[in-house]
Design a protein around this motif. Structure first.
Motif, PDB file in Angstrom:
ATOM      1  N   VAL A 160      42.076  25.167 -22.813  1.00  0.00           N
ATOM      2  CA  VAL A 160      42.639  24.032 -23.545  1.00  0.00           C
ATOM      3  C   VAL A 160      43.687  24.507 -24.547  1.00  0.00           C
ATOM      4  O   VAL A 160      44.748  23.883 -24.705  1.00  0.00           O
ATOM      5  N   LEU A 161      43.435  25.617 -25.222  1.00  0.00           N
ATOM      6  CA  LEU A 161      44.417  26.163 -26.150  1.00  0.00           C
ATOM      7  C   LEU A 161      45.710  26.531 -25.444  1.00  0.00           C
ATOM      8  O   LEU A 161      46.811  26.330 -25.975  1.00  0.00           O
ATOM      9  N   GLN A 162      45.589  27.062 -24.238  1.00  0.00           N
ATOM     10  CA  GLN A 162      46.787  27.413 -23.475  1.00  0.00           C
ATOM     11  C   GLN A 162      47.549  26.168 -23.032  1.00  0.00           C
ATOM     12  O   GLN A 162      48.786  26.125 -23.086  1.00  0.00           O
ATOM     13  N   LEU A 163      46.807  25.130 -22.611  1.00  0.00           N
ATOM     14  CA  LEU A 163      47.461  23.905 -22.160  1.00  0.00           C
ATOM     15  C   LEU A 163      48.132  23.160 -23.311  1.00  0.00           C
ATOM     16  O   LEU A 163      49.131  22.466 -23.113  1.00  0.00           O
ATOM     17  N   LYS A 164      47.587  23.280 -24.520  1.00  0.00           N
ATOM     18  CA  LYS A 164      48.184  22.599 -25.675  1.00  0.00           C
ATOM     19  C   LYS A 164      49.615  23.040 -25.938  1.00  0.00           C
ATOM     20  O   LYS A 164      50.428  22.261 -26.454  1.00  0.00           O
ATOM     21  N   THR A 165      49.939  24.286 -25.595  1.00  0.00           N
ATOM     22  CA  THR A 165      51.283  24.812 -25.851  1.00  0.00           C
ATOM     23  C   THR A 165      52.173  24.774 -24.623  1.00  0.00           C
ATOM     24  O   THR A 165      53.274  25.317 -24.661  1.00  0.00           O
ATOM     25  N   SER A 166      51.703  24.159 -23.534  1.00  0.00           N
ATOM     26  CA  SER A 166      52.528  24.080 -22.325  1.00  0.00           C
ATOM     27  C   SER A 166      53.661  23.081 -22.513  1.00  0.00           C
ATOM     28  O   SER A 166      53.605  22.181 -23.368  1.00  0.00           O
ATOM     29  N   GLY A 167      54.672  23.236 -21.706  1.00  0.00           N
ATOM     30  CA  GLY A 167      55.870  22.421 -21.850  1.00  0.00           C
ATOM     31  C   GLY A 167      55.645  20.941 -21.655  1.00  0.00           C
ATOM     32  O   GLY A 167      56.154  20.110 -22.432  1.00  0.00           O
ATOM     33  N   TYR A 168      54.867  20.551 -20.631  1.00  0.00           N
ATOM     34  CA  TYR A 168      54.697  19.123 -20.364  1.00  0.00           C
ATOM     35  C   TYR A 168      53.843  18.442 -21.425  1.00  0.00           C
ATOM     36  O   TYR A 168      54.016  17.257 -21.706  1.00  0.00           O
ATOM     37  N   VAL A 169      52.927  19.181 -22.050  1.00  0.00           N
ATOM     38  CA  VAL A 169      52.140  18.592 -23.142  1.00  0.00           C
ATOM     39  C   VAL A 169      53.022  18.393 -24.365  1.00  0.00           C
ATOM     40  O   VAL A 169      52.958  17.346 -25.038  1.00  0.00           O
ATOM     41  N   LEU A 170      53.861  19.373 -24.677  1.00  0.00           N
ATOM     42  CA  LEU A 170      54.772  19.227 -25.813  1.00  0.00           C
ATOM     43  C   LEU A 170      55.767  18.101 -25.576  1.00  0.00           C
ATOM     44  O   LEU A 170      56.106  17.340 -26.497  1.00  0.00           O
ATOM     45  N   ALA A 171      56.220  17.961 -24.323  1.00  0.00           N
ATOM     46  CA  ALA A 171      57.149  16.873 -24.000  1.00  0.00           C
ATOM     47  C   ALA A 171      56.467  15.518 -24.143  1.00  0.00           C
ATOM     48  O   ALA A 171      57.067  14.560 -24.658  1.00  0.00           O
ATOM     49  N   ALA A 172      55.225  15.412 -23.683  1.00  0.00           N
ATOM     50  CA  ALA A 172      54.487  14.158 -23.821  1.00  0.00           C
ATOM     51  C   ALA A 172      54.262  13.809 -25.285  1.00  0.00           C
ATOM     52  O   ALA A 172      54.331  12.638 -25.676  1.00  0.00           O
ATOM     53  N   ARG A 173      54.023  14.814 -26.110  1.00  0.00           N
ATOM     54  CA  ARG A 173      53.828  14.556 -27.533  1.00  0.00           C
ATOM     55  C   ARG A 173      55.119  14.045 -28.183  1.00  0.00           C
ATOM     56  O   ARG A 173      55.109  13.144 -29.025  1.00  0.00           O
ATOM     57  N   LYS A 174      56.266  14.620 -27.773  1.00  0.00           N
ATOM     58  CA  LYS A 174      57.540  14.183 -28.319  1.00  0.00           C
ATOM     59  C   LYS A 174      57.906  12.770 -27.854  1.00  0.00           C
ATOM     60  O   LYS A 174      58.627  12.049 -28.545  1.00  0.00           O
TER      61      LYS A 174
END
Length: 279
Positions: A160-174
Protein backbone atom coordinates in the motif's frame (compact mmCIF):
# COMPACT_ATOMS: atom_id res chain seq x y z
CA UNK A 1 -6.44 -3.26 -14.98
CA UNK A 2 -3.10 -5.01 -14.54
CA UNK A 3 -4.82 -7.70 -12.47
CA UNK A 4 -7.37 -8.36 -15.22
CA UNK A 5 -4.65 -8.52 -17.85
CA UNK A 6 -2.71 -11.06 -15.81
CA UNK A 7 -5.78 -13.24 -15.31
CA UNK A 8 -6.49 -13.20 -19.07
CA UNK A 9 -3.01 -14.51 -19.89
CA UNK A 10 -3.08 -18.26 -20.66
CA UNK A 11 -1.38 -20.30 -17.96
CA UNK A 12 -3.02 -23.72 -18.41
CA UNK A 13 -0.54 -25.66 -16.25
CA UNK A 14 -0.98 -23.38 -13.23
CA UNK A 15 -4.76 -23.30 -13.67
CA UNK A 16 -4.95 -27.10 -13.84
CA UNK A 17 -2.82 -27.47 -10.70
CA UNK A 18 -4.99 -24.97 -8.85
CA UNK A 19 -8.22 -26.72 -9.87
CA UNK A 20 -6.77 -30.13 -8.98
CA UNK A 21 -5.59 -29.01 -5.53
CA UNK A 22 -8.84 -27.22 -4.66
CA UNK A 23 -10.91 -30.14 -5.98
CA UNK A 24 -9.04 -32.74 -3.92
CA UNK A 25 -9.23 -30.63 -0.76
CA UNK A 26 -12.97 -30.09 -1.25
CA UNK A 27 -13.47 -33.82 -1.86
CA UNK A 28 -11.59 -34.74 1.33
CA UNK A 29 -13.58 -32.18 3.31
CA UNK A 30 -16.92 -33.50 2.09
CA UNK A 31 -15.84 -37.11 2.52
CA UNK A 32 -14.82 -36.45 6.11
CA UNK A 33 -18.20 -34.90 6.89
CA UNK A 34 -19.88 -38.20 5.99
CA UNK A 35 -17.41 -40.26 8.04
CA UNK A 36 -18.33 -38.78 11.40
CA UNK A 37 -20.20 -41.82 12.72
CA UNK A 38 -17.76 -44.37 11.29
CA UNK A 39 -14.82 -42.48 12.80
CA UNK A 40 -16.03 -43.05 16.36
CA UNK A 41 -17.75 -46.44 15.96
CA UNK A 42 -15.89 -49.16 17.90
CA UNK A 43 -15.81 -52.82 16.80
CA UNK A 44 -13.77 -55.01 19.17
CA UNK A 45 -14.03 -57.98 16.80
CA UNK A 46 -11.54 -56.34 14.42
CA UNK A 47 -9.27 -54.31 16.68
CA UNK A 48 -5.56 -53.75 15.86
CA UNK A 49 -5.88 -54.90 12.26
CA UNK A 50 -2.98 -53.98 9.98
CA UNK A 51 -3.69 -52.12 6.72
CA UNK A 52 -5.21 -54.40 4.11
CA UNK A 53 -7.97 -54.67 1.51
CA UNK A 54 -10.72 -54.69 4.16
CA UNK A 55 -9.33 -51.68 6.06
CA UNK A 56 -6.92 -49.63 3.97
CA UNK A 57 -5.55 -47.73 6.99
CA UNK A 58 -6.09 -50.57 9.46
CA UNK A 59 -7.93 -50.29 12.77
CA UNK A 60 -6.95 -49.07 16.24
CA UNK A 61 -7.14 -50.66 19.72
CA UNK A 62 -10.94 -50.09 19.77
CA UNK A 63 -11.54 -51.49 16.29
CA UNK A 64 -12.23 -48.05 14.81
CA UNK A 65 -11.55 -47.63 11.09
CA UNK A 66 -8.44 -45.49 10.79
CA UNK A 67 -9.31 -44.41 7.25
CA UNK A 68 -12.62 -42.98 8.44
CA UNK A 69 -10.92 -41.33 11.44
CA UNK A 70 -8.23 -39.84 9.22
CA UNK A 71 -10.78 -38.49 6.74
CA UNK A 72 -12.88 -36.97 9.54
CA UNK A 73 -9.79 -35.47 11.16
CA UNK A 74 -8.54 -33.98 7.89
CA UNK A 75 -11.98 -32.54 7.18
CA UNK A 76 -12.05 -30.87 10.59
CA UNK A 77 -8.51 -29.54 10.16
CA UNK A 78 -9.26 -28.15 6.70
CA UNK A 79 -12.41 -26.41 7.94
CA UNK A 80 -10.52 -24.90 10.86
CA UNK A 81 -7.75 -23.84 8.50
CA UNK A 82 -10.15 -22.16 6.08
CA UNK A 83 -12.05 -20.26 8.77
CA UNK A 84 -9.00 -19.13 10.72
CA UNK A 85 -6.98 -18.21 7.62
CA UNK A 86 -9.84 -16.09 6.23
CA UNK A 87 -10.32 -14.22 9.51
CA UNK A 88 -6.57 -13.80 10.01
CA UNK A 89 -6.17 -12.61 6.41
CA UNK A 90 -8.96 -10.06 6.81
CA UNK A 91 -7.31 -8.80 10.00
CA UNK A 92 -3.99 -8.50 8.16
CA UNK A 93 -5.64 -6.56 5.32
CA UNK A 94 -7.34 -4.10 7.66
CA UNK A 95 -4.26 -3.50 9.82
CA UNK A 96 -1.86 -3.36 6.88
CA UNK A 97 -4.02 -0.84 5.04
CA UNK A 98 -4.60 1.21 8.20
CA UNK A 99 -0.87 1.40 8.87
CA UNK A 100 -0.19 2.73 5.39
CA UNK A 101 -3.18 5.06 4.99
CA UNK A 102 -3.97 6.56 8.42
CA UNK A 103 -0.75 8.39 9.12
CA UNK A 104 2.29 8.02 11.34
CA UNK A 105 0.50 7.20 14.58
CA UNK A 106 -1.39 4.29 13.01
CA UNK A 107 1.72 3.09 11.19
CA UNK A 108 3.75 3.20 14.40
CA UNK A 109 1.09 1.37 16.40
CA UNK A 110 0.57 -1.40 13.83
CA UNK A 111 4.33 -1.84 13.35
CA UNK A 112 4.78 -2.08 17.13
CA UNK A 113 1.94 -4.62 17.30
CA UNK A 114 3.50 -6.72 14.53
CA UNK A 115 6.90 -6.71 16.24
CA UNK A 116 5.27 -7.59 19.57
CA UNK A 117 3.45 -10.64 18.21
CA UNK A 118 6.39 -11.78 16.08
CA UNK A 119 8.68 -11.56 19.11
CA UNK A 120 6.92 -14.58 20.66
CA UNK A 121 7.18 -18.02 18.99
CA UNK A 122 4.03 -19.04 17.12
CA UNK A 123 3.42 -22.26 18.97
CA UNK A 124 3.99 -20.77 22.42
CA UNK A 125 1.64 -17.84 21.83
CA UNK A 126 -0.94 -20.19 20.34
CA UNK A 127 -0.78 -22.46 23.39
CA UNK A 128 -1.14 -19.49 25.75
CA UNK A 129 -4.17 -18.09 23.91
CA UNK A 130 -5.80 -21.51 23.60
CA UNK A 131 -5.36 -22.23 27.32
CA UNK A 132 -6.60 -18.76 28.29
CA UNK A 133 -9.82 -19.41 26.34
CA UNK A 134 -10.36 -22.87 27.78
CA UNK A 135 -8.85 -24.79 24.87
CA UNK A 136 -11.30 -26.64 22.62
CA UNK A 137 -12.48 -25.55 19.18
CA UNK A 138 -12.82 -21.83 19.84
CA UNK A 139 -9.61 -21.59 21.83
CA UNK A 140 -7.63 -23.09 18.95
CA UNK A 141 -9.39 -20.97 16.32
CA UNK A 142 -8.84 -17.69 18.17
CA UNK A 143 -5.24 -18.63 18.88
CA UNK A 144 -4.53 -19.35 15.21
CA UNK A 145 -6.22 -16.13 14.08
CA UNK A 146 -4.12 -13.96 16.39
CA UNK A 147 -0.81 -15.68 15.59
CA UNK A 148 -0.88 -15.77 11.77
CA UNK A 149 -1.71 -12.26 10.55
CA UNK A 150 1.61 -10.47 11.10
CA UNK A 151 3.69 -11.40 8.04
CA UNK A 152 0.81 -10.81 5.64
CA UNK A 153 -0.02 -7.47 7.30
CA UNK A 154 3.60 -6.37 6.93
CA UNK A 155 3.57 -7.34 3.25
CA UNK A 156 0.29 -5.54 2.55
CA UNK A 157 1.50 -2.42 4.39
CA UNK A 158 4.56 -2.28 2.14
CA UNK A 159 2.44 -2.76 -0.99
CA UNK A 160 0.00 0.00 0.00
CA UNK A 161 2.86 2.39 0.76
CA UNK A 162 4.32 1.70 -2.67
CA UNK A 163 0.97 2.20 -4.40
CA UNK A 164 0.40 5.52 -2.59
CA UNK A 165 3.36 7.04 -4.46
CA UNK A 166 2.50 5.57 -7.87
CA UNK A 167 1.74 7.89 -10.74
CA UNK A 168 -1.92 7.01 -11.26
CA UNK A 169 -2.73 7.45 -7.56
CA UNK A 170 -1.06 10.86 -7.51
CA UNK A 171 -2.92 11.80 -10.69
CA UNK A 172 -6.24 10.71 -9.18
CA UNK A 173 -5.53 12.78 -6.09
CA UNK A 174 -4.79 15.85 -8.22
CA UNK A 175 -8.05 15.31 -10.12
CA UNK A 176 -9.93 15.71 -6.85
CA UNK A 177 -10.75 12.13 -5.89
CA UNK A 178 -11.13 11.56 -2.15
CA UNK A 179 -9.05 9.24 -0.03
CA UNK A 180 -11.81 6.63 0.24
CA UNK A 181 -12.37 6.57 -3.51
CA UNK A 182 -8.65 6.26 -4.21
CA UNK A 183 -8.33 3.44 -1.69
CA UNK A 184 -11.24 1.47 -3.16
CA UNK A 185 -10.63 2.12 -6.86
CA UNK A 186 -6.85 2.17 -7.15
CA UNK A 187 -5.12 0.80 -4.06
CA UNK A 188 -7.36 -2.14 -3.13
CA UNK A 189 -7.29 -3.77 -6.61
CA UNK A 190 -3.50 -3.42 -6.58
CA UNK A 191 -3.06 -5.42 -3.37
CA UNK A 192 -5.68 -8.12 -4.05
CA UNK A 193 -3.24 -10.48 -5.84
CA UNK A 194 -0.82 -10.38 -2.91
CA UNK A 195 -3.69 -10.69 -0.44
CA UNK A 196 -5.31 -13.76 -2.00
CA UNK A 197 -2.00 -15.52 -2.60
CA UNK A 198 -0.89 -14.83 0.96
CA UNK A 199 -4.28 -15.98 2.21
CA UNK A 200 -3.95 -19.34 0.50
CA UNK A 201 -0.46 -19.75 1.93
CA UNK A 202 -1.86 -19.20 5.42
CA UNK A 203 -3.96 -22.39 5.20
CA UNK A 204 -1.15 -24.97 5.61
CA UNK A 205 0.34 -23.09 8.56
CA UNK A 206 -3.05 -22.94 10.27
CA UNK A 207 -3.62 -26.68 9.75
CA UNK A 208 -0.17 -27.68 11.01
CA UNK A 209 -0.37 -25.47 14.08
CA UNK A 210 -3.85 -26.76 14.93
CA UNK A 211 -2.56 -30.35 14.73
CA UNK A 212 0.56 -29.45 16.75
CA UNK A 213 -1.35 -27.77 19.58
CA UNK A 214 -3.88 -30.60 19.71
CA UNK A 215 -1.06 -33.15 19.72
CA UNK A 216 0.48 -31.40 22.73
CA UNK A 217 -2.85 -31.58 24.57
CA UNK A 218 -3.73 -27.86 24.47
CA UNK A 219 -6.15 -27.92 21.55
CA UNK A 220 -9.21 -29.91 20.53
CA UNK A 221 -10.75 -32.38 22.96
CA UNK A 222 -9.92 -36.07 22.75
CA UNK A 223 -13.54 -36.90 21.83
CA UNK A 224 -13.08 -35.27 18.42
CA UNK A 225 -11.42 -37.32 15.64
CA UNK A 226 -8.83 -34.63 14.90
CA UNK A 227 -5.45 -35.47 13.37
CA UNK A 228 -3.64 -34.13 16.42
CA UNK A 229 -5.74 -36.35 18.70
CA UNK A 230 -5.09 -39.39 16.48
CA UNK A 231 -1.33 -38.81 16.48
CA UNK A 232 -1.23 -38.15 20.21
CA UNK A 233 -3.16 -41.34 21.06
CA UNK A 234 -1.07 -43.47 18.70
CA UNK A 235 2.26 -42.61 20.36
CA UNK A 236 1.80 -45.17 23.14
CA UNK A 237 1.17 -47.96 20.62
CA UNK A 238 4.10 -47.39 18.25
CA UNK A 239 6.44 -49.46 20.43
CA UNK A 240 4.14 -52.47 19.92
CA UNK A 241 4.60 -52.32 16.15
CA UNK A 242 1.31 -50.62 15.22
CA UNK A 243 3.04 -48.12 12.95
CA UNK A 244 -0.05 -47.48 10.82
CA UNK A 245 -1.79 -45.63 13.66
CA UNK A 246 0.60 -42.67 13.28
CA UNK A 247 2.32 -43.02 9.91
CA UNK A 248 -0.75 -43.09 7.68
CA UNK A 249 -2.68 -40.21 9.36
CA UNK A 250 0.56 -38.21 9.48
CA UNK A 251 1.17 -38.82 5.78
CA UNK A 252 -2.42 -37.75 5.01
CA UNK A 253 -1.86 -34.51 6.96
CA UNK A 254 1.35 -33.82 5.02
CA UNK A 255 -0.54 -34.50 1.78
CA UNK A 256 -3.24 -31.96 2.68
CA UNK A 257 -0.59 -29.36 3.53
CA UNK A 258 1.17 -30.00 0.21
CA UNK A 259 -2.12 -29.54 -1.65
CA UNK A 260 -2.60 -26.14 -0.01
CA UNK A 261 0.98 -25.25 -0.90
CA UNK A 262 0.37 -26.33 -4.50
CA UNK A 263 -2.78 -24.18 -4.64
CA UNK A 264 -0.89 -21.16 -3.29
CA UNK A 265 2.02 -21.54 -5.69
CA UNK A 266 -0.32 -22.04 -8.65
CA UNK A 267 -2.28 -18.94 -7.70
CA UNK A 268 0.98 -17.00 -7.44
CA UNK A 269 1.92 -18.13 -10.96
CA UNK A 270 -1.47 -17.09 -12.30
CA UNK A 271 -1.05 -13.59 -10.91
CA UNK A 272 2.71 -13.49 -11.53
CA UNK A 273 3.40 -11.90 -8.15
CA UNK A 274 6.00 -12.69 -5.53
CA UNK A 275 4.82 -13.34 -1.99
CA UNK A 276 7.36 -14.20 0.72
CA UNK A 277 6.78 -17.38 2.67
CA UNK A 278 4.98 -17.22 6.01
CA UNK A 279 7.29 -17.64 8.97
Amino acid sequence: MKLLERLREPRPAAACKLILAVGLLAAVTLWGLFCGDAAVQADFSRKNLAPGPACLFGTDWLGRDMLARTAAGLSLSIRIGVVTACVSGALALVLGAAAALLGRWADGFVTWLIDLFMGVPHILLLVLISCALGRGFWGVCVGIVFTHWMSLARLLRAEVLQLKTSGYVLAARKLGQGSVGIALRHILPGVLPQFFTGLVLLFPHAILHEASVTFLGFGLSSEQPAIGVILSESMQYLATGRWWLAVLPGAALVGAVLLFDLAGRSLKQLWAVTVPAEG
